[in-house]
Design an enzyme around this catalytic site. Structure first.
Site, PDB file in Angstrom:
ATOM      1  N   ASN A  80       0.672  -1.104  -0.081  1.00 58.19           N
ATOM      2  CA  ASN A  80       0.402   0.153  -0.562  1.00 58.19           C
ATOM      3  C   ASN A  80       0.627   1.188   0.327  1.00 58.19           C
ATOM      4  O   ASN A  80       1.468   1.504   0.848  1.00 58.19           O
ATOM      5  CB  ASN A  80      -1.139  -0.251   1.449  1.00 58.19           C
ATOM      6  CG  ASN A  80      -1.759   1.294   1.166  1.00 58.19           C
ATOM      7  OD1 ASN A  80      -1.797   1.991   0.329  1.00 58.19           O
ATOM      8  ND2 ASN A  80      -2.337   1.490   2.722  1.00 58.19           N
ATOM      9  N   LYS A 135       0.068   4.338  -0.708  1.00 56.25           N
ATOM     10  CA  LYS A 135      -0.477   5.495   0.140  1.00 56.25           C
ATOM     11  C   LYS A 135      -0.503   7.098  -0.719  1.00 56.25           C
ATOM     12  O   LYS A 135      -0.467   6.871  -2.013  1.00 56.25           O
ATOM     13  CB  LYS A 135      -0.072   5.676   1.483  1.00 56.25           C
ATOM     14  CG  LYS A 135      -0.373   4.290   2.236  1.00 56.25           C
ATOM     15  CD  LYS A 135       0.114   4.722   3.950  1.00 56.25           C
ATOM     16  CE  LYS A 135       0.016   3.594   4.277  1.00 56.25           C
ATOM     17  NZ  LYS A 135      -0.450   3.434   6.165  1.00 56.25           N
ATOM     18  N   HIS A 139      -9.538   1.185   4.761  1.00 55.46           N
ATOM     19  CA  HIS A 139      -8.344   1.544   5.764  1.00 55.46           C
ATOM     20  C   HIS A 139      -9.090   2.623   6.392  1.00 55.46           C
ATOM     21  O   HIS A 139      -9.609   3.275   6.358  1.00 55.46           O
ATOM     22  CB  HIS A 139      -6.977   1.528   4.053  1.00 55.46           C
ATOM     23  CG  HIS A 139      -5.760   2.006   4.909  1.00 55.46           C
ATOM     24  ND1 HIS A 139      -5.725   2.727   6.277  1.00 55.46           N
ATOM     25  CD2 HIS A 139      -4.403   1.373   5.041  1.00 55.46           C
ATOM     26  CE1 HIS A 139      -4.289   2.894   6.916  1.00 55.46           C
ATOM     27  NE2 HIS A 139      -3.867   1.876   5.858  1.00 55.46           N
ATOM     28  N   GLU A 194      -5.160  -5.140  10.815  1.00 52.46           N
ATOM     29  CA  GLU A 194      -4.073  -3.755  10.230  1.00 52.46           C
ATOM     30  C   GLU A 194      -4.609  -2.833  11.858  1.00 52.46           C
ATOM     31  O   GLU A 194      -5.429  -1.957  12.140  1.00 52.46           O
ATOM     32  CB  GLU A 194      -4.703  -2.770   9.493  1.00 52.46           C
ATOM     33  CG  GLU A 194      -3.522  -3.124   8.282  1.00 52.46           C
ATOM     34  CD  GLU A 194      -3.684  -2.504   7.441  1.00 52.46           C
ATOM     35  OE1 GLU A 194      -2.330  -2.732   7.151  1.00 52.46           O
ATOM     36  OE2 GLU A 194      -4.211  -1.741   6.981  1.00 52.46           O
ATOM     37  N   GLY A 210       2.094   2.196  10.789  1.00 54.79           N
ATOM     38  CA  GLY A 210       3.574   3.545  10.841  1.00 54.79           C
ATOM     39  C   GLY A 210       3.688   3.994  11.560  1.00 54.79           C
ATOM     40  O   GLY A 210       4.938   5.458  11.816  1.00 54.79           O
ATOM     41  N   GLY A 260       3.105  -1.489   4.139  1.00 52.38           N
ATOM     42  CA  GLY A 260       2.577  -0.009   3.915  1.00 52.38           C
ATOM     43  C   GLY A 260       4.161   0.717   3.908  1.00 52.38           C
ATOM     44  O   GLY A 260       4.865   0.418   2.752  1.00 52.38           O
TER      45      GLY A 260
HETATM   46  P1  PGA Z   1       2.663   0.626   7.409  1.00 48.71           P
HETATM   47  O1  PGA Z   1       1.298   0.747   6.812  1.00 48.71           O
HETATM   48  O2  PGA Z   1       3.319  -0.970   7.060  1.00 48.71           O
HETATM   49  O3  PGA Z   1       3.608   1.823   6.858  1.00 48.71           O
HETATM   50  O4  PGA Z   1       2.612   0.540   9.351  1.00 48.71           O
HETATM   51  C1  PGA Z   1       0.078  -0.657   7.024  1.00 48.71           C
HETATM   52  C2  PGA Z   1      -0.899  -0.137   6.169  1.00 48.71           C
HETATM   53  O5  PGA Z   1      -1.660   0.578   6.768  1.00 48.71           O
HETATM   54  O6  PGA Z   1      -1.671  -0.639   5.372  1.00 48.71           O
END
Ligand code: PGA
Length: 262
Positions: A9, A11, A106, A177, A183, A244
């Site tokens: 993802n 983003k 999400h 998640e 993040g 992410g």
């Molecule tokens: P992250 O995000 O791996 O940066 O924690 C995962 C997501 O939001 O799908």
């Protein structure tokens, strides 16, 4: 045995040029790996979907696919079929350009863009009608976990998916998640992930039966990276990851895909 899925993802990151470099680097690395047994889905921002599709497979002069490297997914779709919805992108549009997957629900969409359960339910319907495979996200925030409400939260979020007929539910991928892990660099422990994944699978079994529960893919997302992927993926109910930050780094993403491969 469920084949593992790793979805990236991206983003709202990357310029067009950066996105192309990333894509090129990922394909180059994937080409060098033999017997990779992981289903890979890349979800770039809308304007880069077509480029991603171009990179997703090696085609011959007759446009026949010689080798497919990954599938391409969108990060969102509209809750409406078509019409005067300025700035929105419909599931039908995505389907018409060979996008195969769509992330729905999400936590960032829920938090910043008003994606309520009602809206998500409409988005799910649109995705299903237009042949997209929903990657439906659920997860609790920190306060909910600390108050020991995480099971209730997940159950309520899953109830949106459970509005689907069995045949349609069977097309979906679930992603757990925990919002406190997204993040933040604070990954769920493999035990925490497994506990919720097993719980989600039990809810699916209750609703649609054991066979459906056994075939459903449940991905883990939230600071999953090249260092912790293999222990997370080793859990019996963790069927891969929604990645992410680490999906924006060629070596890390490809490593995660390899760790998911048996
Ligand atoms: P992250 O995000 O791996 O940066 O924690 C995962 C997501 O939001 O799908």
């Amino acid at each position: 045995m469920r084949k593992k899925i790793v979805a990236g993802n991206w983003k709202m990151n990357m310029t067009y040029q950066e996105a192309e470099d990333l894509m090129e680097g990922i394909v180059e690395k994937l080409c060098g790996i033999e017997d990779l047994d992981t289903e890979i889905v890349i979800c770039p921002p809308y304007p880069y979907l077509e480029m991603a599709i171009d990179y997703s497979a090696n085609v011959d002069e007759d446009d026949m696919v010689v080798e497919e490297y990954f599938s391409v997914g969108a990060q969102n779709c509209a809750a409406y079929e078509k019409g005067a919805y300025t700035g929105e992108v419909s599931a039908e549009m995505l389907d018409s350009m060979d996008v195969t997957h769509c992330i729905i629900g999400h936590s960032e969409r829920r938090k910043y863009f008003g994606d309520t359960d009602e809206v998500l339910s409409e988005k799910l319907k649109q995705a299903i009608v237009h042949n997209l495979i929903p990657i439906f996200c659920v997860g609790e925030v920190l306060e909910e976990r600390e108050a020991d409400k995480h099971f209730d939260v997940i159950r309520n979020q899953m109830n949106v998916l459970f509005q689907l007929e069995k045949e349609d539910f069977m097309k979906c991928i679930v992603a757990y998640e925990p919002v406190w892990a997204i993040g933040t660099g604070k990954t769920a422990t493999p035990e925490q992930a497994e506990e919720i994944h097993a719980f989600i699978r039990s809810l699916i079994a209750e609703k649609y039966g054991k066979d459906v529960a056994e075939m459903t893919h449940i991905l883990y997302g939230g600071s999953c990276n090249a260092k912790n992927a293999s222990t997370l993926f080793a859990q019996p109910d963790v069927d891969g990851g929604l990645i992410g930050g680490a999906s924006l780094k060629i070596d890390d993403f490809v490593s995660i895909c390899q760790q998911a491969s048996k």
